[in-house]
Scaffold this motif. Structure first.
Motif, PDB file in Angstrom:
ATOM      1  N   VAL A 154      -8.534  21.310  -9.131  1.00 50.33           N
ATOM      2  CA  VAL A 154      -9.038  21.105  -7.776  1.00 50.33           C
ATOM      3  C   VAL A 154      -9.430  22.439  -7.146  1.00 50.33           C
ATOM      4  O   VAL A 154      -8.816  23.469  -7.410  1.00 50.33           O
ATOM      5  N   ARG A 155     -10.514  22.399  -6.364  1.00 49.73           N
ATOM      6  CA  ARG A 155     -10.925  23.577  -5.596  1.00 49.73           C
ATOM      7  C   ARG A 155     -11.254  23.121  -4.178  1.00 49.73           C
ATOM      8  O   ARG A 155     -11.450  21.919  -3.947  1.00 49.73           O
ATOM      9  N   SER A 156     -11.313  24.062  -3.264  1.00 51.36           N
ATOM     10  CA  SER A 156     -11.591  23.667  -1.880  1.00 51.36           C
ATOM     11  C   SER A 156     -13.099  23.531  -1.684  1.00 51.36           C
ATOM     12  O   SER A 156     -13.893  23.987  -2.518  1.00 51.36           O
ATOM     13  N   TRP A 170       0.814  -1.206   0.000  1.00 54.69           N
ATOM     14  CA  TRP A 170       0.000   0.000   0.000  1.00 54.69           C
ATOM     15  C   TRP A 170       0.852   1.261   0.000  1.00 54.69           C
ATOM     16  O   TRP A 170       1.840   1.346   0.719  1.00 54.69           O
ATOM     17  N   GLN A 171       0.465   2.198  -0.781  1.00 54.98           N
ATOM     18  CA  GLN A 171       1.020   3.549  -0.734  1.00 54.98           C
ATOM     19  C   GLN A 171      -0.171   4.473  -0.849  1.00 54.98           C
ATOM     20  O   GLN A 171      -1.039   4.234  -1.682  1.00 54.98           O
ATOM     21  N   PRO A 172      -0.239   5.546  -0.064  1.00 53.13           N
ATOM     22  CA  PRO A 172      -1.381   6.447  -0.259  1.00 53.13           C
ATOM     23  C   PRO A 172      -1.327   7.018  -1.672  1.00 53.13           C
ATOM     24  O   PRO A 172      -0.259   7.385  -2.161  1.00 53.13           O
ATOM     25  N   GLU A 173      -2.489   7.067  -2.315  1.00 55.83           N
ATOM     26  CA  GLU A 173      -2.551   7.574  -3.679  1.00 55.83           C
ATOM     27  C   GLU A 173      -2.323   9.088  -3.662  1.00 55.83           C
ATOM     28  O   GLU A 173      -2.888   9.790  -2.819  1.00 55.83           O
ATOM     29  N   ARG A 174      -1.499   9.578  -4.548  1.00 54.06           N
ATOM     30  CA  ARG A 174      -1.244  11.029  -4.637  1.00 54.06           C
ATOM     31  C   ARG A 174      -1.295  11.432  -6.101  1.00 54.06           C
ATOM     32  O   ARG A 174      -0.655  10.814  -6.942  1.00 54.06           O
ATOM     33  N   LEU A 175      -2.074  12.469  -6.392  1.00 57.64           N
ATOM     34  CA  LEU A 175      -2.191  12.952  -7.770  1.00 57.64           C
ATOM     35  C   LEU A 175      -1.763  14.412  -7.790  1.00 57.64           C
ATOM     36  O   LEU A 175      -1.571  15.031  -6.752  1.00 57.64           O
ATOM     37  N   ASP A 217      -1.315  27.106  -9.766  1.00 60.58           N
ATOM     38  CA  ASP A 217      -0.182  26.286  -9.290  1.00 60.58           C
ATOM     39  C   ASP A 217      -0.576  24.817  -9.271  1.00 60.58           C
ATOM     40  O   ASP A 217      -1.740  24.480  -9.062  1.00 60.58           O
ATOM     41  N   ARG A 218       0.425  23.964  -9.447  1.00 61.80           N
ATOM     42  CA  ARG A 218       0.181  22.523  -9.282  1.00 61.80           C
ATOM     43  C   ARG A 218       0.214  22.180  -7.803  1.00 61.80           C
ATOM     44  O   ARG A 218       1.107  22.611  -7.085  1.00 61.80           O
ATOM     45  N   VAL A 219      -0.776  21.432  -7.348  1.00 62.53           N
ATOM     46  CA  VAL A 219      -0.805  21.015  -5.948  1.00 62.53           C
ATOM     47  C   VAL A 219      -1.002  19.498  -5.877  1.00 62.53           C
ATOM     48  O   VAL A 219      -1.440  18.877  -6.846  1.00 62.53           O
ATOM     49  N   THR A 220      -0.677  18.941  -4.733  1.00 61.70           N
ATOM     50  CA  THR A 220      -0.846  17.503  -4.553  1.00 61.70           C
ATOM     51  C   THR A 220      -2.241  17.221  -4.026  1.00 61.70           C
ATOM     52  O   THR A 220      -2.726  17.901  -3.122  1.00 61.70           O
ATOM     53  N   VAL A 221      -2.852  16.207  -4.623  1.00 60.46           N
ATOM     54  CA  VAL A 221      -4.210  15.832  -4.257  1.00 60.46           C
ATOM     55  C   VAL A 221      -4.168  14.406  -3.694  1.00 60.46           C
ATOM     56  O   VAL A 221      -3.543  13.532  -4.284  1.00 60.46           O
ATOM     57  N   ILE A 222      -4.775  14.215  -2.520  1.00 56.16           N
ATOM     58  CA  ILE A 222      -4.835  12.881  -1.920  1.00 56.16           C
ATOM     59  C   ILE A 222      -6.284  12.413  -1.998  1.00 56.16           C
ATOM     60  O   ILE A 222      -7.134  12.891  -1.231  1.00 56.16           O
ATOM     61  N   PRO A 223      -6.614  11.527  -2.952  1.00 56.47           N
ATOM     62  CA  PRO A 223      -8.008  11.097  -3.104  1.00 56.47           C
ATOM     63  C   PRO A 223      -8.507  10.363  -1.849  1.00 56.47           C
ATOM     64  O   PRO A 223      -7.736   9.680  -1.174  1.00 56.47           O
ATOM     65  N   LEU A 224      -9.787  10.536  -1.566  1.00 54.36           N
ATOM     66  CA  LEU A 224     -10.344   9.953  -0.344  1.00 54.36           C
ATOM     67  C   LEU A 224     -11.252   8.762  -0.605  1.00 54.36           C
ATOM     68  O   LEU A 224     -11.544   7.999   0.318  1.00 54.36           O
ATOM     69  N   ALA A 225     -11.701   8.593  -1.857  1.00 53.32           N
ATOM     70  CA  ALA A 225     -12.755   7.612  -2.136  1.00 53.32           C
ATOM     71  C   ALA A 225     -12.432   6.233  -1.573  1.00 53.32           C
ATOM     72  O   ALA A 225     -13.301   5.576  -1.001  1.00 53.32           O
TER      73      ALA A 225
END
Ligand code: AMP
Ligand code: MG
Length: 588
Positions: free
Chosen positions: A543-545, A506-511, A577-585
């Motif tokens: 991505v937006r908040s 397992w590795q946390p998914e990062r996009l 800017d490019r940011v890191t996204v950690i999906p939660l699904a």
């Protein structure tokens, strides 16, 4: 790689030769020195290199056999050490520096060692980027616009590079300061996770579990295929099976029909065909299937309306063992069993597998204001949300739950709850009561019963965190705020649980996504904004908040499909800017 001999911030420069590393350093160092930063440098040179000169006394004494030569004058001294057997490691070299006389160590060379580096790149040299391969690169100084989530600096703007380094040093100071026992300094997310993972052991107790209870479990032994899948060579289509050395005839004689689950035990001759259903075994010598839609049957004489030569020998046939070959490793030890893995085990005819015993996790909430849902609201109370988010996340990870409820604010209640928890659980998680302003009894009880550290993690949300062991049982004291509970669970507890479960893959998914908003953070801090990522009109991930981000606002989490991570080196993410996204699904 271990660079433990260095207590100062260590920063390297990664570049192809010709980029002008030394020339840049020559102008960068005076700027840093001008800003009050004392610099130590470590530089790698080719093996013929010598600072000494033939004929000098020091040279003559070395040649006479002094393997260490320390030469000193009023203004400087130098130590020359002969190392004919083995090159000195970077860590050993760092140990030689007088670190009380410097604030920053700059390194040129040693490109294979793992420490933070700035990549230098000049477009005109047409060299490949290094940050794709070297994960230690924290920023890029160049004269082009690479697509990257890393900060990009202008290689010709030495003031900007200086400012970046000074800010990075501040972040570094904040990150590396450890803060066991309520010290005012802070711990970084990565450092905290590393401490936790180092303290956690992998599982040892395995048991044989039936398919029905295997979902989410982790294999304690590899699974070897006991049979071929498919077990026999069979048709992938409803159609007609012929021989591959007999594909150019005008018509074929139909001699039999084969249904799935049945067979035809004679071999077929040239000029013959059998009607065959998907999944039915092809008869001996019949190894090519033409789909039914391309065939005409006139009283048992079959013609195919395919172009001449269009029948490919072996087409539409699945070979025995094509999916899983008998005797091959199907899953390695440490594989977590999901829906597809369960299906594969079943298709091999296996009814059980050796797994680690499911982890038993005790949870409870603390705080006199916390009230169980389902009861009429008391004055000044809030309903307990944390036990329910924890229950769901733990169930998703395949843990067994021991829910100890809400513990009233008293030393006795907490002591007896914890005593019960460590007797019956592999891991204990509480929420609330660990921040500086909280009632001291929790800290008192935890310190009496075990070895617990109270950390302030440089993250938002989720700053206070207690971690340690009660006897041998790991304990997490999560913050009280509901969003902070979920975020700290994802960052610290889930990796620990996966290690305790023996999950190896397992590795946390990062996009990576383009931010559509300005996202505030602070240098040195990891910011986890709840966000919604999607593919924009131009096909790029955006991505937006989710709006209001208070750490008590659970709606920010329920509307989110990801966390947006702004890492400690970044002060703030701007629009575009490019940011890191950690999906939660997959995690909630
Ligand atoms: P604490 O860390 O105990 O000071 O709690 C921080 C905040 O989280 C306070 O506003 C608490 O009321 C709230 N809180 C603590 N426990 C829970 C819980 N189980 N469910 C919802 N909110 C909580
Ligand atoms: Mg509290």
């Amino acid at each position: 790689m271990n660079l433990s001999n260095c207590s100062l911030p260590l920063l390297g420069f990664a570049a192809f030769s010709g980029t002008g590393k030394t020339t840049l350093l020559e102008v960068l160092i005076p700027k840093l020195v001008g800003a009050g930063v004392r610099i130590a440098m470590v530089k790698h040179a080719h093996h013929e290199f010598d600072v000494d000169k033939p004929g000098k006394d020091s040279y003559r004494l070395r040649k006479a056999g002094a393997s260490q030569m320390l030469i000193s004058s009023r203004n400087r001294h130098a130590l020359m050490t002969e190392t004919p057997e083995e090159e000195t490691s970077l860590n050993q070299l760092l140990g030689r520096l007088d670190q009380t006389r410097a604030d920053l160590v700059l390194v040129e060379g040693f490109k294979r060692e793992a420490f933070p580096k700035i990549e230098l790149n000049r477009h005109a040299l047409e060299k490949p980027w290094l940050h794709h391969e070297d994960k230690n690169i924290i920023a890029i100084a160049c004269d082009s616009a690479p697509e990257t989530a890393l900060p990009v600096l202008d290689i010709n703007d030495v003031s900007a590079i200086t400012a970046f380094i000074i800010r990075w040093m501040e972040g570094h100071k904040a990150q590396t300061a450890t803060c066991d026992s309520l010290s005012p300094t802070m711990l970084s997310v990565d450092a905290g996770r590393e401490k936790i993972l180092n303290a956690i052991s992998e599982p040892s107790i395995a048991q044989s579990l039936s398919l029905e209870s295997l979902h989410h479990c982790v294999l304690a032994e590899p699974v070897i295929a006991p049979v071929n899948v498919p077990s026999s060579t069979n048709s992938a289509m409803d159609g007609y099976a012929i021989r591959s050395d007999d594909t150019s005839r005008d018509s074929y004689q139909l001699i039999a029909e084969v249904f799935a689950g049945h067979g035809y035990d004679k071999s077929i001759k040239a000029g013959e065909c059998v009607r065959i259903m998907t999944g039915a075994p092809v008869p001996e010598l019949a190894d090519t299937v033409i789909m039914r839609e391309q065939a005409q049957d006139v009283n048992g004489t079959i013609t195919f309306d395919t172009r001449k030569g269009a029948i490919r020998p072996g087409q539409n046939v699945r070979q025995a063992g094509e999916d899983l070959r008998k005797g091959s490793v199907v899953f390695d030890k440490g594989t977590r069993i999901g829906a597809a893995e369960l299906g594969m085990l079943a298709s091999l005819g296996l009814a059980k597998a050796e797994c680690y015993r499911p982890l038993r996790v005790a949870i409870f909430s603390t705080g006199d204001e916390v009230q169980a849902p389902g009861s009429a609201p008391n004055a000044h109370c809030i309903y307990d949300a944390n036990r329910y988010t924890l229950r769901a996340m733990l169930t998703k990870l395949g843990c067994e739950l021991l829910d100890l409820g809400i513990i009233e604010d008293s030393e006795e209640a907490l002591t007896s709850t914890l005593t019960n928890a460590i007797k019956n659980a592999d891991l204990v998680i509480s929420s609330g009561g660990v921040s500086v302003g909280d009632a001291d009894y929790i800290k008192t009880v935890l310190s009496q019963m075990g070895d617990i550290n109270f950390w302030r993690v440089n993250m938002r949300p989720g700053r206070p965190l207690a971690f340690g062991k009660l006897r041998d049982v790991p304990f997490f004291g999560l913050p009280g705020n509901p969003v902070a509970v979920m975020v700290t669970f994802l960052q610290f507890v889930e990796p620990a649980i996966r290690k305790m479960q023996g999950d190896k893959f397992w590795q946390p998914e990062r996009l990576s996504a383009i931010s559509q908003e300005r996202i505030r953070s602070r240098l040195g801090r990891s910011e986890y904004t709840r966000g919604i990522y999607s593919v924009g009109a131009n096909g790029q991930m955006e991505v937006r908040s989710t709006g209001s981000q208070g750490s008590g606002i659970l709606r920010s989490m329920s509307e989110a499909n990801c966390l947006i991570e702004v890492s400690p080196e970044v002060e703030c993410a701007e629009v575009g800017d490019r940011v890191t996204v950690i999906p939660l699904a997959s995690r909630l």
